[in-house]
Enzyme design. Structure first.
Site, PDB file in Angstrom:
ATOM      1  N   LYS A   1      37.711  28.375 -15.852  1.00  0.00           N
ATOM      2  CA  LYS A   1      36.831  29.584 -14.811  1.00  0.00           C
ATOM      3  C   LYS A   1      36.299  29.137 -13.833  1.00  0.00           C
ATOM      4  O   LYS A   1      35.430  28.052 -14.079  1.00  0.00           O
ATOM      5  CB  LYS A   1      36.359  30.482 -16.014  1.00  0.00           C
ATOM      6  CG  LYS A   1      35.995  32.313 -15.222  1.00  0.00           C
ATOM      7  CD  LYS A   1      35.019  32.400 -16.182  1.00  0.00           C
ATOM      8  CE  LYS A   1      34.654  34.081 -15.675  1.00  0.00           C
ATOM      9  NZ  LYS A   1      33.691  34.481 -16.631  1.00  0.00           N
TER      10      LYS A   1
ATOM     11  N   SER B   1      34.707  39.661 -16.410  1.00  0.00           N
ATOM     12  CA  SER B   1      35.196  38.637 -15.313  1.00  0.00           C
ATOM     13  C   SER B   1      35.869  37.281 -15.622  1.00  0.00           C
ATOM     14  O   SER B   1      36.333  36.711 -14.233  1.00  0.00           O
ATOM     15  CB  SER B   1      33.505  38.453 -14.512  1.00  0.00           C
ATOM     16  OG  SER B   1      33.001  37.646 -15.797  1.00  0.00           O
TER      17      SER B   1
ATOM     18  N   SER C   1      32.384  39.331 -21.196  1.00  0.00           N
ATOM     19  CA  SER C   1      33.569  38.392 -19.716  1.00  0.00           C
ATOM     20  C   SER C   1      34.359  37.687 -20.540  1.00  0.00           C
ATOM     21  O   SER C   1      34.934  37.514 -19.185  1.00  0.00           O
ATOM     22  CB  SER C   1      32.431  38.171 -18.877  1.00  0.00           C
ATOM     23  OG  SER C   1      32.009  39.306 -18.043  1.00  0.00           O
TER      24      SER C   1
END
Lengths: 479, 99
Positions: free
Chosen positions: A79, A154, A178
Protein backbone atom coordinates in the site's frame (compact mmCIF):
# COMPACT_ATOMS: atom_id res chain seq x y z
CA UNK A 1 5.45 -21.18 -19.30
CA UNK A 2 1.87 -20.32 -18.49
CA UNK A 3 1.53 -19.87 -14.78
CA UNK A 4 -2.07 -20.03 -13.60
CA UNK A 5 -2.14 -16.92 -11.45
CA UNK A 6 -5.79 -17.40 -10.55
CA UNK A 7 -5.02 -20.64 -8.76
CA UNK A 8 -1.83 -19.28 -7.20
CA UNK A 9 -1.49 -18.71 -3.48
CA UNK A 10 1.59 -17.74 -1.49
CA UNK A 11 1.75 -21.22 0.06
CA UNK A 12 1.53 -22.93 -3.33
CA UNK A 13 3.99 -20.58 -5.05
CA UNK A 14 6.40 -21.05 -2.19
CA UNK A 15 6.27 -24.80 -2.63
CA UNK A 16 6.82 -24.55 -6.39
CA UNK A 17 9.74 -22.16 -5.84
CA UNK A 18 11.38 -24.41 -3.26
CA UNK A 19 10.98 -27.45 -5.54
CA UNK A 20 12.43 -25.34 -8.35
CA UNK A 21 9.37 -25.91 -10.52
CA UNK A 22 9.22 -22.18 -11.13
CA UNK A 23 11.60 -19.31 -10.47
CA UNK A 24 10.91 -16.03 -8.75
CA UNK A 25 11.65 -14.32 -12.06
CA UNK A 26 8.98 -16.37 -13.87
CA UNK A 27 6.46 -15.73 -11.12
CA UNK A 28 7.21 -12.03 -10.89
CA UNK A 29 7.19 -11.70 -14.68
CA UNK A 30 3.76 -13.33 -14.83
CA UNK A 31 2.33 -10.81 -12.36
CA UNK A 32 4.00 -7.92 -14.15
CA UNK A 33 2.52 -8.99 -17.48
CA UNK A 34 -0.97 -9.35 -16.07
CA UNK A 35 -0.61 -5.96 -14.40
CA UNK A 36 0.53 -4.42 -17.69
CA UNK A 37 -2.65 -5.74 -19.30
CA UNK A 38 -5.09 -4.70 -16.59
CA UNK A 39 -3.79 -1.83 -14.55
CA UNK A 40 -5.02 0.93 -16.85
CA UNK A 41 -8.59 -0.30 -16.44
CA UNK A 42 -8.49 -1.19 -12.76
CA UNK A 43 -6.03 1.45 -11.49
CA UNK A 44 -4.70 -0.90 -8.81
CA UNK A 45 -1.04 0.15 -8.82
CA UNK A 46 0.06 3.77 -8.64
CA UNK A 47 3.51 2.57 -9.60
CA UNK A 48 4.89 -0.75 -10.70
CA UNK A 49 8.49 -0.98 -9.52
CA UNK A 50 10.99 -1.09 -12.34
CA UNK A 51 13.42 -3.18 -10.28
CA UNK A 52 10.98 -5.98 -9.41
CA UNK A 53 12.50 -8.44 -11.90
CA UNK A 54 16.01 -7.56 -10.82
CA UNK A 55 15.03 -8.26 -7.23
CA UNK A 56 13.40 -11.53 -8.27
CA UNK A 57 16.60 -12.53 -10.06
CA UNK A 58 18.59 -11.87 -6.88
CA UNK A 59 16.20 -14.12 -4.95
CA UNK A 60 16.64 -16.94 -7.46
CA UNK A 61 20.41 -16.76 -7.02
CA UNK A 62 20.21 -16.63 -3.23
CA UNK A 63 19.71 -20.32 -2.58
CA UNK A 64 20.30 -20.13 1.18
CA UNK A 65 17.23 -17.95 1.63
CA UNK A 66 14.97 -20.53 0.07
CA UNK A 67 15.37 -22.86 3.01
CA UNK A 68 14.51 -20.20 5.53
CA UNK A 69 11.38 -18.34 4.64
CA UNK A 70 8.03 -19.19 3.04
CA UNK A 71 8.09 -15.72 1.47
CA UNK A 72 11.40 -16.14 -0.32
CA UNK A 73 10.99 -15.10 -3.95
CA UNK A 74 7.31 -14.25 -3.47
CA UNK A 75 6.16 -10.98 -5.09
CA UNK A 76 3.90 -8.73 -3.00
CA UNK A 77 1.98 -5.50 -3.50
CA UNK A 78 2.48 -2.75 -0.92
CA UNK A 79 0.00 0.00 0.00
CA UNK A 80 1.17 3.51 -0.88
CA UNK A 81 1.50 4.55 2.79
CA UNK A 82 4.26 2.10 3.71
CA UNK A 83 7.76 3.44 3.17
CA UNK A 84 10.19 1.59 0.92
CA UNK A 85 13.57 3.31 0.88
CA UNK A 86 14.31 5.02 -2.41
CA UNK A 87 10.80 4.57 -3.72
CA UNK A 88 8.12 7.20 -3.99
CA UNK A 89 5.49 7.05 -1.29
CA UNK A 90 2.56 9.43 -1.46
CA UNK A 91 -0.34 8.10 0.67
CA UNK A 92 -2.26 8.86 -2.57
CA UNK A 93 -1.91 12.55 -1.77
CA UNK A 94 -0.83 15.52 -3.86
CA UNK A 95 1.18 16.91 -0.94
CA UNK A 96 3.50 13.89 -1.06
CA UNK A 97 3.36 13.41 -4.81
CA UNK A 98 7.09 14.16 -5.05
CA UNK A 99 8.20 12.40 -1.87
CA UNK A 100 10.83 9.65 -1.94
CA UNK A 101 11.03 7.48 1.16
CA UNK A 102 14.23 8.01 3.11
CA UNK A 103 14.03 4.70 4.93
CA UNK A 104 12.37 1.30 4.96
CA UNK A 105 9.39 0.67 7.16
CA UNK A 106 10.18 -2.05 9.68
CA UNK A 107 7.71 -4.42 7.95
CA UNK A 108 9.50 -3.79 4.64
CA UNK A 109 12.84 -4.63 6.24
CA UNK A 110 11.37 -7.86 7.59
CA UNK A 111 9.84 -8.78 4.23
CA UNK A 112 13.12 -8.00 2.48
CA UNK A 113 15.00 -10.21 4.87
CA UNK A 114 12.47 -12.97 4.25
CA UNK A 115 13.20 -12.66 0.52
CA UNK A 116 9.95 -11.10 -0.70
CA UNK A 117 9.90 -9.07 -3.91
CA UNK A 118 7.97 -5.77 -4.09
CA UNK A 119 5.84 -5.43 -7.22
CA UNK A 120 4.61 -1.90 -6.71
CA UNK A 121 2.67 0.53 -4.56
CA UNK A 122 -1.09 0.24 -4.54
CA UNK A 123 -3.80 2.88 -4.66
CA UNK A 124 -5.62 3.96 -1.52
CA UNK A 125 -7.88 6.66 -0.12
CA UNK A 126 -5.74 9.72 0.55
CA UNK A 127 -3.97 9.36 3.91
CA UNK A 128 -6.09 6.25 4.48
CA UNK A 129 -9.19 8.40 4.94
CA UNK A 130 -12.05 6.66 3.26
CA UNK A 131 -13.94 3.44 2.66
CA UNK A 132 -13.86 3.21 -1.12
CA UNK A 133 -10.49 4.36 -2.55
CA UNK A 134 -12.49 7.11 -4.32
CA UNK A 135 -10.64 9.71 -2.26
CA UNK A 136 -7.29 8.97 -3.89
CA UNK A 137 -5.79 11.99 -5.68
CA UNK A 138 -4.83 9.60 -8.46
CA UNK A 139 -8.24 8.25 -9.46
CA UNK A 140 -10.42 5.47 -8.10
CA UNK A 141 -9.60 1.80 -8.22
CA UNK A 142 -12.23 -0.45 -9.77
CA UNK A 143 -13.54 -3.56 -8.11
CA UNK A 144 -12.31 -6.51 -10.20
CA UNK A 145 -15.71 -8.21 -9.71
CA UNK A 146 -17.56 -5.24 -11.17
CA UNK A 147 -15.64 -2.24 -12.54
CA UNK A 148 -18.60 0.06 -11.83
CA UNK A 149 -18.17 -0.59 -8.15
CA UNK A 150 -15.62 0.32 -5.55
CA UNK A 151 -13.12 -2.22 -4.21
CA UNK A 152 -13.60 -0.75 -0.73
CA UNK A 153 -11.06 1.32 1.16
CA UNK A 154 -8.81 2.61 2.22
CA UNK A 155 -6.63 -0.34 1.11
CA UNK A 156 -8.67 -0.77 -2.08
CA UNK A 157 -5.66 -1.08 -4.37
CA UNK A 158 -4.14 -3.85 -2.27
CA UNK A 159 -7.42 -5.78 -2.08
CA UNK A 160 -8.07 -5.38 -5.80
CA UNK A 161 -4.49 -6.48 -6.57
CA UNK A 162 -5.04 -9.80 -4.84
CA UNK A 163 -8.60 -10.22 -6.17
CA UNK A 164 -7.50 -9.54 -9.76
CA UNK A 165 -4.51 -11.88 -9.39
CA UNK A 166 -2.05 -9.04 -9.89
CA UNK A 167 -0.25 -10.12 -6.71
CA UNK A 168 -0.58 -13.23 -4.54
CA UNK A 169 -0.60 -11.10 -1.42
CA UNK A 170 -0.47 -7.51 -0.33
CA UNK A 171 0.02 -5.28 2.67
CA UNK A 172 -2.65 -2.83 3.67
CA UNK A 173 -3.25 -0.70 6.76
CA UNK A 174 -6.32 -0.79 8.98
CA UNK A 175 -7.43 2.11 11.16
CA UNK A 176 -11.22 1.60 11.16
CA UNK A 177 -11.58 -1.35 8.81
CA UNK A 178 -9.34 -0.36 5.92
CA UNK A 179 -7.92 -3.87 5.43
CA UNK A 180 -11.03 -5.87 6.27
CA UNK A 181 -13.73 -3.95 4.41
CA UNK A 182 -11.92 -3.87 1.03
CA UNK A 183 -11.05 -7.54 1.56
CA UNK A 184 -14.76 -8.28 1.98
CA UNK A 185 -15.76 -6.16 -1.04
CA UNK A 186 -13.11 -7.80 -3.18
CA UNK A 187 -13.60 -11.40 -2.07
CA UNK A 188 -10.28 -11.93 -0.31
CA UNK A 189 -8.95 -12.38 3.23
CA UNK A 190 -7.89 -9.38 5.32
CA UNK A 191 -6.43 -9.38 8.83
CA UNK A 192 -6.12 -6.53 11.28
CA UNK A 193 -3.61 -7.74 13.90
CA UNK A 194 -3.74 -7.00 17.62
CA UNK A 195 -2.71 -3.37 18.13
CA UNK A 196 1.02 -3.42 18.71
CA UNK A 197 1.63 -6.77 17.04
CA UNK A 198 3.09 -5.18 13.92
CA UNK A 199 5.43 -2.21 14.00
CA UNK A 200 4.07 1.08 12.65
CA UNK A 201 7.55 2.47 12.01
CA UNK A 202 7.51 3.56 8.40
CA UNK A 203 3.72 3.50 8.07
CA UNK A 204 2.48 7.01 7.32
CA UNK A 205 0.48 7.61 10.49
CA UNK A 206 -3.21 8.28 10.31
CA UNK A 207 -4.55 7.68 13.82
CA UNK A 208 -1.75 6.38 15.96
CA UNK A 209 -3.77 4.50 18.55
CA UNK A 210 -5.72 2.66 15.85
CA UNK A 211 -3.39 2.00 12.90
CA UNK A 212 -2.10 -1.49 12.18
CA UNK A 213 -0.53 -2.92 9.05
CA UNK A 214 -2.20 -6.14 7.95
CA UNK A 215 -1.99 -8.75 5.19
CA UNK A 216 -4.51 -9.13 2.36
CA UNK A 217 -4.38 -12.57 0.76
CA UNK A 218 -6.47 -15.21 -0.97
CA UNK A 219 -6.43 -17.66 1.90
CA UNK A 220 -6.26 -17.62 5.69
CA UNK A 221 -3.11 -19.71 5.54
CA UNK A 222 -1.41 -17.08 3.35
CA UNK A 223 -2.45 -14.34 5.79
CA UNK A 224 -0.78 -16.30 8.56
CA UNK A 225 2.42 -16.62 6.51
CA UNK A 226 2.70 -12.86 6.03
CA UNK A 227 1.60 -12.07 9.60
CA UNK A 228 4.29 -14.36 11.04
CA UNK A 229 6.96 -12.51 9.08
CA UNK A 230 5.87 -8.92 9.74
CA UNK A 231 5.01 -9.11 13.42
CA UNK A 232 7.25 -8.49 16.39
CA UNK A 233 8.22 -5.75 18.79
CA UNK A 234 10.37 -2.99 17.36
CA UNK A 235 12.48 -0.54 19.38
CA UNK A 236 11.57 2.08 16.79
CA UNK A 237 7.85 1.78 17.59
CA UNK A 238 7.23 2.14 21.28
CA UNK A 239 3.66 0.93 20.86
CA UNK A 240 4.76 -2.40 19.43
CA UNK A 241 4.82 -5.46 21.65
CA UNK A 242 5.83 -9.06 21.23
CA UNK A 243 3.02 -11.56 21.59
CA UNK A 244 2.85 -12.86 25.16
CA UNK A 245 3.79 -16.54 25.63
CA UNK A 246 0.96 -18.85 24.60
CA UNK A 247 -1.25 -20.00 27.40
CA UNK A 248 -2.70 -23.46 27.30
CA UNK A 249 -6.33 -23.06 26.32
CA UNK A 250 -8.54 -23.46 29.34
CA UNK A 251 -11.24 -24.41 26.91
CA UNK A 252 -11.18 -25.47 23.27
CA UNK A 253 -12.29 -22.88 20.72
CA UNK A 254 -15.88 -23.90 20.52
CA UNK A 255 -18.16 -21.01 21.27
CA UNK A 256 -18.81 -18.05 19.02
CA UNK A 257 -20.84 -14.98 19.93
CA UNK A 258 -23.22 -12.93 17.79
CA UNK A 259 -24.33 -9.44 18.91
CA UNK A 260 -27.83 -9.93 17.52
CA UNK A 261 -29.25 -6.58 18.60
CA UNK A 262 -26.55 -4.78 16.73
CA UNK A 263 -27.41 -6.42 13.43
CA UNK A 264 -31.01 -5.35 13.13
CA UNK A 265 -30.76 -1.91 11.55
CA UNK A 266 -29.14 -0.60 8.43
CA UNK A 267 -27.88 -3.96 7.19
CA UNK A 268 -28.65 -5.20 3.68
CA UNK A 269 -31.00 -8.20 3.73
CA UNK A 270 -28.69 -10.23 1.49
CA UNK A 271 -25.84 -9.58 3.89
CA UNK A 272 -27.96 -10.77 6.82
CA UNK A 273 -29.03 -13.88 4.91
CA UNK A 274 -25.43 -14.66 4.03
CA UNK A 275 -24.40 -14.06 7.64
CA UNK A 276 -27.03 -16.51 8.85
CA UNK A 277 -25.81 -19.04 6.29
CA UNK A 278 -22.26 -18.59 7.62
CA UNK A 279 -23.53 -19.23 11.13
CA UNK A 280 -25.12 -22.43 9.84
CA UNK A 281 -21.80 -23.51 8.35
CA UNK A 282 -20.04 -22.89 11.66
CA UNK A 283 -22.71 -24.79 13.56
CA UNK A 284 -22.20 -27.75 11.22
CA UNK A 285 -18.51 -27.57 12.00
CA UNK A 286 -19.38 -28.10 15.64
CA UNK A 287 -19.26 -24.56 17.00
CA UNK A 288 -21.82 -23.37 19.52
CA UNK A 289 -23.31 -20.02 18.57
CA UNK A 290 -24.49 -17.77 21.38
CA UNK A 291 -26.21 -14.43 21.33
CA UNK A 292 -24.17 -11.86 23.24
CA UNK A 293 -24.85 -8.38 24.48
CA UNK A 294 -22.57 -5.50 23.74
CA UNK A 295 -24.68 -2.52 24.78
CA UNK A 296 -21.91 0.03 24.27
CA UNK A 297 -21.30 -1.13 20.69
CA UNK A 298 -23.82 1.39 19.39
CA UNK A 299 -21.39 4.13 20.38
CA UNK A 300 -18.45 2.56 18.54
CA UNK A 301 -18.85 4.44 15.27
CA UNK A 302 -19.45 7.91 16.76
CA UNK A 303 -16.56 7.35 19.18
CA UNK A 304 -14.35 6.39 16.25
CA UNK A 305 -15.31 9.50 14.31
CA UNK A 306 -14.35 11.63 17.30
CA UNK A 307 -11.04 10.10 18.38
CA UNK A 308 -9.71 9.23 14.93
CA UNK A 309 -10.03 12.70 13.34
CA UNK A 310 -8.52 14.21 16.51
CA UNK A 311 -5.46 11.97 16.19
CA UNK A 312 -5.30 12.35 12.43
CA UNK A 313 -5.43 16.16 12.58
CA UNK A 314 -2.47 16.03 14.92
CA UNK A 315 -0.57 13.53 12.77
CA UNK A 316 -1.10 15.46 9.58
CA UNK A 317 0.24 18.69 11.03
CA UNK A 318 3.72 17.49 10.09
CA UNK A 319 2.93 17.97 6.41
CA UNK A 320 4.12 21.52 5.96
CA UNK A 321 6.00 21.21 2.66
CA UNK A 322 9.12 22.59 4.33
CA UNK A 323 11.29 19.55 4.94
CA UNK A 324 9.70 17.41 2.22
CA UNK A 325 6.57 17.39 0.09
CA UNK A 326 5.00 19.56 -2.57
CA UNK A 327 5.19 23.29 -1.79
CA UNK A 328 2.71 25.80 -3.22
CA UNK A 329 3.93 29.24 -4.35
CA UNK A 330 3.63 31.74 -1.53
CA UNK A 331 4.90 35.07 -0.27
CA UNK A 332 4.93 34.50 3.47
CA UNK A 333 5.46 31.55 5.78
CA UNK A 334 1.80 31.46 6.76
CA UNK A 335 0.73 31.51 3.13
CA UNK A 336 3.23 28.73 2.44
CA UNK A 337 1.58 26.52 5.07
CA UNK A 338 -1.99 27.39 4.16
CA UNK A 339 -1.60 27.08 0.41
CA UNK A 340 0.58 24.00 0.40
CA UNK A 341 -1.76 22.20 2.75
CA UNK A 342 -4.96 23.63 1.28
CA UNK A 343 -3.91 22.52 -2.18
CA UNK A 344 -2.05 19.40 -1.12
CA UNK A 345 -4.87 17.80 0.85
CA UNK A 346 -8.09 16.60 -0.77
CA UNK A 347 -11.59 17.34 0.48
CA UNK A 348 -12.01 14.34 2.76
CA UNK A 349 -8.63 14.92 4.38
CA UNK A 350 -9.46 18.57 4.98
CA UNK A 351 -12.84 17.61 6.41
CA UNK A 352 -11.25 15.25 8.92
CA UNK A 353 -8.48 17.66 9.89
CA UNK A 354 -11.05 20.37 10.59
CA UNK A 355 -13.25 17.97 12.52
CA UNK A 356 -10.26 16.89 14.58
CA UNK A 357 -9.19 20.47 15.17
CA UNK A 358 -12.70 21.30 16.38
CA UNK A 359 -12.84 18.26 18.67
CA UNK A 360 -9.51 19.13 20.27
CA UNK A 361 -10.17 22.82 20.67
CA UNK A 362 -10.83 24.36 24.06
CA UNK A 363 -14.46 24.19 25.04
CA UNK A 364 -15.15 21.01 23.09
CA UNK A 365 -12.27 18.79 24.18
CA UNK A 366 -14.03 17.34 27.24
CA UNK A 367 -17.46 17.04 25.67
CA UNK A 368 -16.15 15.12 22.70
CA UNK A 369 -12.62 13.76 23.02
CA UNK A 370 -12.44 12.92 26.72
CA UNK A 371 -15.94 11.48 26.73
CA UNK A 372 -15.22 9.45 23.60
CA UNK A 373 -12.04 8.03 25.13
CA UNK A 374 -14.04 7.02 28.18
CA UNK A 375 -16.63 5.32 26.01
CA UNK A 376 -13.85 3.67 24.07
CA UNK A 377 -12.48 2.18 27.28
CA UNK A 378 -15.95 0.97 28.15
CA UNK A 379 -16.36 -0.72 24.77
CA UNK A 380 -13.07 -2.53 25.29
CA UNK A 381 -14.14 -3.72 28.74
CA UNK A 382 -17.49 -4.90 27.35
CA UNK A 383 -15.64 -6.99 24.77
CA UNK A 384 -13.20 -8.37 27.33
CA UNK A 385 -16.13 -9.49 29.43
CA UNK A 386 -17.78 -11.14 26.44
CA UNK A 387 -14.55 -13.05 25.69
CA UNK A 388 -14.90 -14.74 29.06
CA UNK A 389 -17.95 -16.47 27.61
CA UNK A 390 -17.11 -16.86 23.92
CA UNK A 391 -13.95 -17.50 21.91
CA UNK A 392 -14.73 -15.10 19.08
CA UNK A 393 -17.39 -12.62 18.02
CA UNK A 394 -18.98 -12.80 14.58
CA UNK A 395 -20.40 -10.02 12.45
CA UNK A 396 -20.71 -9.34 8.77
CA UNK A 397 -17.63 -7.32 7.77
CA UNK A 398 -19.74 -4.69 6.04
CA UNK A 399 -23.46 -3.85 6.07
CA UNK A 400 -23.58 -3.95 2.26
CA UNK A 401 -21.72 -5.52 -0.64
CA UNK A 402 -19.48 -3.24 -2.73
CA UNK A 403 -21.39 -0.08 -3.63
CA UNK A 404 -21.20 1.78 -6.92
CA UNK A 405 -18.58 4.39 -7.68
CA UNK A 406 -20.03 7.76 -6.73
CA UNK A 407 -22.87 6.27 -4.72
CA UNK A 408 -21.60 7.40 -1.31
CA UNK A 409 -18.82 9.81 -2.08
CA UNK A 410 -21.05 12.86 -1.75
CA UNK A 411 -22.35 12.11 1.72
CA UNK A 412 -19.58 11.66 4.29
CA UNK A 413 -21.82 10.13 6.97
CA UNK A 414 -23.15 7.51 4.53
CA UNK A 415 -19.58 6.54 3.72
CA UNK A 416 -18.67 6.40 7.43
CA UNK A 417 -21.58 4.04 8.12
CA UNK A 418 -19.91 1.33 6.07
CA UNK A 419 -17.36 1.05 8.91
CA UNK A 420 -20.02 0.19 11.45
CA UNK A 421 -18.88 -3.39 12.05
CA UNK A 422 -15.17 -2.90 11.66
CA UNK A 423 -14.28 0.05 13.93
CA UNK A 424 -14.82 -1.87 17.19
CA UNK A 425 -11.63 -3.90 16.69
CA UNK A 426 -9.60 -0.72 16.21
CA UNK A 427 -11.15 0.91 19.28
CA UNK A 428 -10.34 -2.10 21.45
CA UNK A 429 -7.03 -3.04 19.82
CA UNK A 430 -8.27 -6.59 19.40
CA UNK A 431 -7.50 -8.60 16.25
CA UNK A 432 -10.11 -9.21 13.55
CA UNK A 433 -10.17 -11.02 10.24
CA UNK A 434 -12.50 -10.85 7.25
CA UNK A 435 -12.99 -14.05 5.31
CA UNK A 436 -14.94 -14.46 2.04
CA UNK A 437 -18.31 -15.91 2.98
CA UNK A 438 -20.17 -16.16 -0.30
CA UNK A 439 -21.67 -13.86 -2.87
CA UNK A 440 -24.76 -11.91 -3.81
CA UNK A 441 -25.94 -11.06 -7.32
CA UNK A 442 -26.62 -7.41 -8.06
CA UNK A 443 -27.56 -6.31 -11.56
CA UNK A 444 -26.19 -9.57 -12.93
CA UNK A 445 -22.83 -9.07 -11.27
CA UNK A 446 -21.60 -11.54 -8.65
CA UNK A 447 -20.40 -9.56 -5.64
CA UNK A 448 -18.40 -11.02 -2.75
CA UNK A 449 -19.36 -10.79 0.91
CA UNK A 450 -17.21 -11.17 4.00
CA UNK A 451 -17.61 -12.69 7.45
CA UNK A 452 -15.76 -10.91 10.22
CA UNK A 453 -14.35 -12.76 13.22
CA UNK A 454 -13.00 -10.82 16.18
CA UNK A 455 -11.13 -12.25 19.11
CA UNK A 456 -9.40 -11.07 22.29
CA UNK A 457 -5.92 -9.57 22.14
CA UNK A 458 -3.35 -12.00 20.72
CA UNK A 459 -5.93 -14.52 19.52
CA UNK A 460 -4.80 -14.41 15.88
CA UNK A 461 -4.00 -18.12 15.90
CA UNK A 462 -7.50 -18.89 17.12
CA UNK A 463 -8.98 -16.71 14.37
CA UNK A 464 -6.79 -18.44 11.77
CA UNK A 465 -7.95 -21.83 13.01
CA UNK A 466 -11.65 -21.03 12.90
CA UNK A 467 -11.12 -19.18 9.63
CA UNK A 468 -9.36 -22.09 7.94
CA UNK A 469 -12.09 -24.51 8.95
CA UNK A 470 -14.77 -22.12 7.67
CA UNK A 471 -12.84 -21.59 4.45
CA UNK A 472 -12.46 -25.32 3.91
CA UNK A 473 -16.17 -25.89 4.52
CA UNK A 474 -16.99 -23.30 1.85
CA UNK A 475 -14.34 -23.98 -0.76
CA UNK A 476 -12.60 -27.24 -0.02
CA UNK A 477 -8.82 -27.49 -0.09
CA UNK A 478 -7.10 -24.53 -1.76
CA UNK A 479 -3.69 -24.96 -3.36
CA UNK B 1 -20.69 25.24 13.30
CA UNK B 2 -21.05 28.32 11.16
CA UNK B 3 -18.74 29.38 8.38
CA UNK B 4 -16.99 31.85 10.67
CA UNK B 5 -16.10 29.09 13.09
CA UNK B 6 -14.86 26.92 10.25
CA UNK B 7 -12.77 29.79 8.96
CA UNK B 8 -11.13 30.04 12.42
CA UNK B 9 -10.55 26.28 12.51
CA UNK B 10 -9.00 26.30 9.06
CA UNK B 11 -6.66 29.08 10.19
CA UNK B 12 -5.66 26.95 13.19
CA UNK B 13 -5.12 23.95 10.94
CA UNK B 14 -3.21 26.06 8.42
CA UNK B 15 -5.58 25.18 5.57
CA UNK B 16 -6.47 27.75 2.93
CA UNK B 17 -10.16 27.65 2.01
CA UNK B 18 -12.19 29.30 -0.71
CA UNK B 19 -15.65 30.61 0.16
CA UNK B 20 -17.27 27.82 -1.84
CA UNK B 21 -15.24 25.23 0.01
CA UNK B 22 -16.23 26.80 3.33
CA UNK B 23 -19.90 26.56 2.41
CA UNK B 24 -19.83 22.91 1.39
CA UNK B 25 -17.64 22.05 4.35
CA UNK B 26 -20.12 23.70 6.69
CA UNK B 27 -22.84 21.40 5.44
CA UNK B 28 -20.64 18.28 5.70
CA UNK B 29 -19.18 19.11 9.08
CA UNK B 30 -22.55 19.87 10.62
CA UNK B 31 -23.89 16.59 9.33
CA UNK B 32 -20.94 14.76 10.86
CA UNK B 33 -21.23 16.67 14.14
CA UNK B 34 -24.86 15.68 14.36
CA UNK B 35 -23.87 12.06 13.95
CA UNK B 36 -21.09 12.07 16.52
CA UNK B 37 -23.22 13.94 19.04
CA UNK B 38 -24.87 10.57 19.63
CA UNK B 39 -22.35 10.14 22.43
CA UNK B 40 -24.12 12.86 24.37
CA UNK B 41 -26.80 10.30 25.19
CA UNK B 42 -24.24 7.95 26.75
CA UNK B 43 -25.17 7.73 30.39
CA UNK B 44 -23.42 9.15 33.41
CA UNK B 45 -21.87 5.79 34.28
CA UNK B 46 -19.35 6.52 31.54
CA UNK B 47 -18.28 9.78 33.15
CA UNK B 48 -14.78 9.77 34.47
CA UNK B 49 -13.76 6.89 32.28
CA UNK B 50 -11.93 9.27 29.99
CA UNK B 51 -9.46 10.26 32.68
CA UNK B 52 -9.24 6.63 33.71
CA UNK B 53 -8.36 5.72 30.14
CA UNK B 54 -5.56 8.28 30.13
CA UNK B 55 -4.28 7.16 33.51
CA UNK B 56 -4.05 3.54 32.31
CA UNK B 57 -1.59 4.45 29.61
CA UNK B 58 2.11 4.12 30.21
CA UNK B 59 4.82 5.84 28.24
CA UNK B 60 7.53 3.56 26.91
CA UNK B 61 10.95 5.02 26.34
CA UNK B 62 14.08 3.43 25.02
CA UNK B 63 17.63 4.25 25.98
CA UNK B 64 19.36 6.82 23.86
CA UNK B 65 21.93 4.29 22.67
CA UNK B 66 22.89 2.91 19.29
CA UNK B 67 23.42 6.27 17.70
CA UNK B 68 24.25 6.41 14.04
CA UNK B 69 27.19 8.33 12.65
CA UNK B 70 26.22 11.97 12.25
CA UNK B 71 25.75 13.00 8.64
CA UNK B 72 25.07 9.63 7.04
CA UNK B 73 21.50 10.50 6.09
CA UNK B 74 22.00 14.20 5.45
CA UNK B 75 22.24 14.16 1.66
CA UNK B 76 19.33 11.81 1.18
CA UNK B 77 17.12 13.86 3.47
CA UNK B 78 18.13 17.14 1.90
CA UNK B 79 17.31 15.80 -1.55
CA UNK B 80 13.65 15.86 -0.59
CA UNK B 81 13.67 19.43 0.67
CA UNK B 82 11.58 21.80 -1.51
CA UNK B 83 13.93 24.73 -0.95
CA UNK B 84 17.48 24.08 -0.01
CA UNK B 85 20.69 26.04 0.43
CA UNK B 86 23.74 23.79 0.80
CA UNK B 87 23.07 21.82 3.99
CA UNK B 88 20.27 24.10 5.11
CA UNK B 89 16.52 23.89 4.71
CA UNK B 90 15.32 27.23 3.38
CA UNK B 91 12.16 28.73 4.88
CA UNK B 92 10.29 31.97 4.48
CA UNK B 93 11.04 34.85 6.80
CA UNK B 94 9.80 33.97 10.28
CA UNK B 95 10.34 37.28 12.05
CA UNK B 96 8.74 40.19 10.31
CA UNK B 97 5.47 42.08 9.96
CA UNK B 98 2.43 40.52 11.57
CA UNK B 99 0.17 38.78 9.07
Amino acid sequence: MGIDLEGMTIAHSGELLRKKKISSVELTQAYLEKTEAQNKTLNVYLEVFSDALQEARARDIDTDGQRLSPLHGIPLAIKDNILIRGKQCSAASQILSNYTAAYDATVIGKLREAGAVFLGRTNMDEFAMGGSTEHSRFGSTKNPHDPERVPGGSSGGSAAAVAAHLAPGALGSDTGGSVRQPAAFSGVVGLKPTYGAVSRYGLIAMASSFDQIGPITKTVSDARIIYDVIRGSDPRDSTSVSAPPKKEHARENRTLGVPEQFLTEGVDQDVLDNFNTSIGVLKNLGYTIRPIELPSLKYALPVYYIVMPAEASSNLSRFDAVRYGSAAPSRTLLEHYEHSRGRGFGAEVRRRILLGTYILSAGYYDAYYTKAEGLRRHIRIDFENVYKEVDAVLMPTSPTPAFKLGEKSHDPVQMYLSDIFTVAANLTGHPAISIPSGTVVREEKVLPLGLQMMGPAWSEEKLFEIGERFEFALHGERA
Amino acid sequence: MDTEEIRKLSALARLAMTDDELKSLSKDLNSILEYISAIKSASLEFEGQGTEAVRERVNIFRDDNDREEPGIHTEMLLEGVPERDRDWVKVKKIIGERD
